[in-house]
Motif scaffolding. Structure first.
Motif, mmCIF file in Angstrom:
data_model
loop_
_atom_site.group_PDB
_atom_site.id
_atom_site.type_symbol
_atom_site.label_atom_id
_atom_site.label_comp_id
_atom_site.label_asym_id
_atom_site.label_seq_id
_atom_site.Cartn_x
_atom_site.Cartn_y
_atom_site.Cartn_z
ATOM 1 N N MET A 39 15.202 -1.020 -5.650
ATOM 2 C CA MET A 39 15.084 -2.428 -5.240
ATOM 3 C C MET A 39 15.179 -2.580 -3.723
ATOM 4 N N GLY A 40 14.187 -3.282 -3.173
ATOM 5 C CA GLY A 40 14.183 -3.564 -1.750
ATOM 6 C C GLY A 40 13.623 -2.457 -0.878
ATOM 7 N N LYS A 41 13.277 -1.338 -1.499
ATOM 8 C CA LYS A 41 12.765 -0.204 -0.734
ATOM 9 C C LYS A 41 11.314 0.079 -1.092
ATOM 10 N N GLU A 42 10.695 0.962 -0.330
ATOM 11 C CA GLU A 42 9.327 1.330 -0.640
ATOM 12 C C GLU A 42 9.283 2.376 -1.754
ATOM 13 N N ILE A 43 8.109 2.533 -2.339
ATOM 14 C CA ILE A 43 7.890 3.572 -3.342
ATOM 15 C C ILE A 43 8.035 4.927 -2.663
ATOM 16 N N LYS A 44 8.839 5.801 -3.284
ATOM 17 C CA LYS A 44 9.063 7.117 -2.682
ATOM 18 C C LYS A 44 8.710 8.241 -3.645
ATOM 19 N N PHE A 45 8.146 9.276 -3.100
ATOM 20 C CA PHE A 45 7.710 10.455 -3.830
ATOM 21 C C PHE A 45 8.901 11.220 -4.386
ATOM 22 N N LEU A 46 8.767 11.717 -5.607
ATOM 23 C CA LEU A 46 9.773 12.586 -6.203
ATOM 24 C C LEU A 46 9.249 14.012 -6.326
ATOM 25 N N LEU A 47 8.153 14.177 -7.097
ATOM 26 C CA LEU A 47 7.600 15.525 -7.195
ATOM 27 C C LEU A 47 6.151 15.497 -7.637
ATOM 28 N N GLU A 85 23.126 4.568 -8.969
ATOM 29 C CA GLU A 85 22.090 4.560 -7.935
ATOM 30 C C GLU A 85 20.739 5.063 -8.436
ATOM 31 N N ASP A 86 20.692 5.516 -9.695
ATOM 32 C CA ASP A 86 19.420 5.968 -10.259
ATOM 33 C C ASP A 86 18.575 4.797 -10.753
ATOM 34 N N SER A 87 19.143 3.622 -10.782
ATOM 35 C CA SER A 87 18.407 2.442 -11.227
ATOM 36 C C SER A 87 17.205 2.197 -10.328
ATOM 37 N N GLY A 88 16.106 1.815 -10.949
ATOM 38 C CA GLY A 88 14.878 1.550 -10.207
ATOM 39 C C GLY A 88 13.694 1.613 -11.136
ATOM 40 N N VAL A 89 12.518 1.554 -10.557
ATOM 41 C CA VAL A 89 11.296 1.691 -11.343
ATOM 42 C C VAL A 89 10.687 3.052 -11.044
ATOM 43 N N TYR A 90 10.447 3.814 -12.100
ATOM 44 C CA TYR A 90 9.878 5.149 -11.974
ATOM 45 C C TYR A 90 8.396 5.086 -12.342
ATOM 46 N N ARG A 111 11.107 0.880 -15.995
ATOM 47 C CA ARG A 111 12.235 0.263 -15.283
ATOM 48 C C ARG A 111 13.527 0.813 -15.882
ATOM 49 N N LEU A 112 14.295 1.531 -15.087
ATOM 50 C CA LEU A 112 15.556 2.118 -15.533
ATOM 51 C C LEU A 112 16.717 1.337 -14.941
ATOM 52 N N THR A 113 17.588 0.897 -15.821
ATOM 53 C CA THR A 113 18.792 0.192 -15.394
ATOM 54 C C THR A 113 19.986 0.988 -15.878
ATOM 55 N N VAL A 114 20.833 1.412 -14.945
ATOM 56 C CA VAL A 114 22.047 2.149 -15.283
ATOM 57 C C VAL A 114 23.230 1.220 -15.030
ATOM 58 N N THR A 115 24.023 0.986 -16.077
ATOM 59 C CA THR A 115 25.147 0.034 -15.952
ATOM 60 C C THR A 115 26.492 0.757 -15.971
ATOM 61 N N THR B 95 2.421 16.533 3.627
ATOM 62 C CA THR B 95 3.424 15.727 2.945
ATOM 63 C C THR B 95 2.761 14.907 1.852
ATOM 64 N N PRO B 96 3.566 14.509 0.878
ATOM 65 C CA PRO B 96 3.003 13.690 -0.185
ATOM 66 C C PRO B 96 2.728 12.268 0.283
ATOM 67 N N LEU B 97 2.202 11.459 -0.612
ATOM 68 C CA LEU B 97 1.830 10.080 -0.307
ATOM 69 C C LEU B 97 3.037 9.312 0.215
ATOM 70 N N VAL B 98 2.868 8.673 1.383
ATOM 71 C CA VAL B 98 3.937 7.885 2.001
ATOM 72 C C VAL B 98 3.537 6.419 1.961
ATOM 73 N N PHE B 99 4.365 5.612 1.329
ATOM 74 C CA PHE B 99 4.065 4.189 1.150
ATOM 75 C C PHE B 99 4.759 3.323 2.172
ATOM 76 N N GLY B 100 4.140 2.172 2.478
ATOM 77 C CA GLY B 100 4.815 1.101 3.164
ATOM 78 C C GLY B 100 5.518 0.217 2.143
ATOM 79 N N LYS B 101 6.280 -0.771 2.634
ATOM 80 C CA LYS B 101 7.034 -1.631 1.729
ATOM 81 C C LYS B 101 6.155 -2.706 1.086
ATOM 82 N N GLY B 102 4.969 -2.917 1.652
ATOM 83 C CA GLY B 102 4.048 -3.870 1.045
ATOM 84 C C GLY B 102 4.063 -5.232 1.712
ATOM 85 N N THR B 103 3.009 -5.995 1.469
ATOM 86 C CA THR B 103 2.923 -7.393 1.895
ATOM 87 C C THR B 103 2.739 -8.241 0.646
#
Lengths: 115, 109
Positions: A39-47, A85-90, A111-115, B95-103
């Protein structure tokens, strides 16, 4: 042609429990990726898988996360034990083989929610 | 470190009011710059790939352009159904795909 599918769409678990997420890529796509959006962050690569092999797992947060891709088809991402902290959208994405085009096609996410 | 920055964070337009979204990037060895659209509760939907500076691509009311430092997504005469979050992402050779936060775009009828 079917797109990338993910299951489940939503999971709510307690801290310390285990959850397994599944992704079915577009048929014929050798490349499969896992991403996460907190939440509030950009999409980030895992693997990244190429067929059944892990090409790049530099984005995996820690050893509580385990990804597999059976026979180069579907993939699972297991979180054990889950923390808050694992909560988020995968998201899972897939793309064709090497070379252009490089477009990655995304699934609807889990959407994973850890409570 | 590769980075993608999008601006503005949110944009509210009247129907028919054209505008542009910005994506600035610092991605070494850029292999592709991608634009995605994301609707609430759904995954990113692929829109465009731009491979080199000067390239332009169009789809309906959307036009994406690329320079050596940034990309723009121009929206001409938007309609309410264009409301969504627009994501920009860069792919390099290392590096893998790097995203912005979006508009977050809202188009009001």
């Amino acid at each position: 042609e079917a797109g990338v599918t993910q299951f489940p769409s939503h999971s709510v678990i307690e801290k310390g429990q285990t959850v397994t997420l599944r992704c079915d890529p577009i048929s014929g796509h050798d490349n499969l990726y896992w991403y996460r959006r907190v939440m509030g962050k950009e999409i980030k690569f895992l693997l990244h898988f190429v067929k059944e092999s892990k090409q790049d797992e530099s984005g995996m947060p820690n050893n509580r996360f385990l990804a597999e891709r059976t026979g180069g088809t579907y993939s699972t991402l297991k979180v054990q034990p889950a923390e808050l902290e694992d909560s988020g959208v995968y998201f899972c994405a897939s793309s064709q083989g090497w070379g252009q085009p490089y477009e990655q096609y995304f699934g609807p996410g889990t959407r994973l929610t850890v409570t | 470190e590769d980075q993608v920055t999008q601006s503005p964070e949110a944009l509210r337009l009247q129907e028919g009011e054209s505008s542009s979204l910005n994506c600035s990037y610092t991605v070494s060895g850029l292999r592709g710059l991608f634009w995605y659209r994301q609707d609430p509760g759904k995954g990113p939907e692929f829109l465009f790939t731009l491979y080199s500076a000067g390239e332009e691509k169009e789809k309906e009311r959307l036009k994406a352009t690329l320079t050596k430092k940034e990309s723009f997504l121009h929206i001409t005469a938007p309609k309410p159904e264009d409301s969504a979050t627009y994501l920009c992402a860069g792919l390099s050779g290392n590096t893998p795909l790097v995203f912005g936060k979006g508009t977050r775009l809202s188009v009001i009828a």
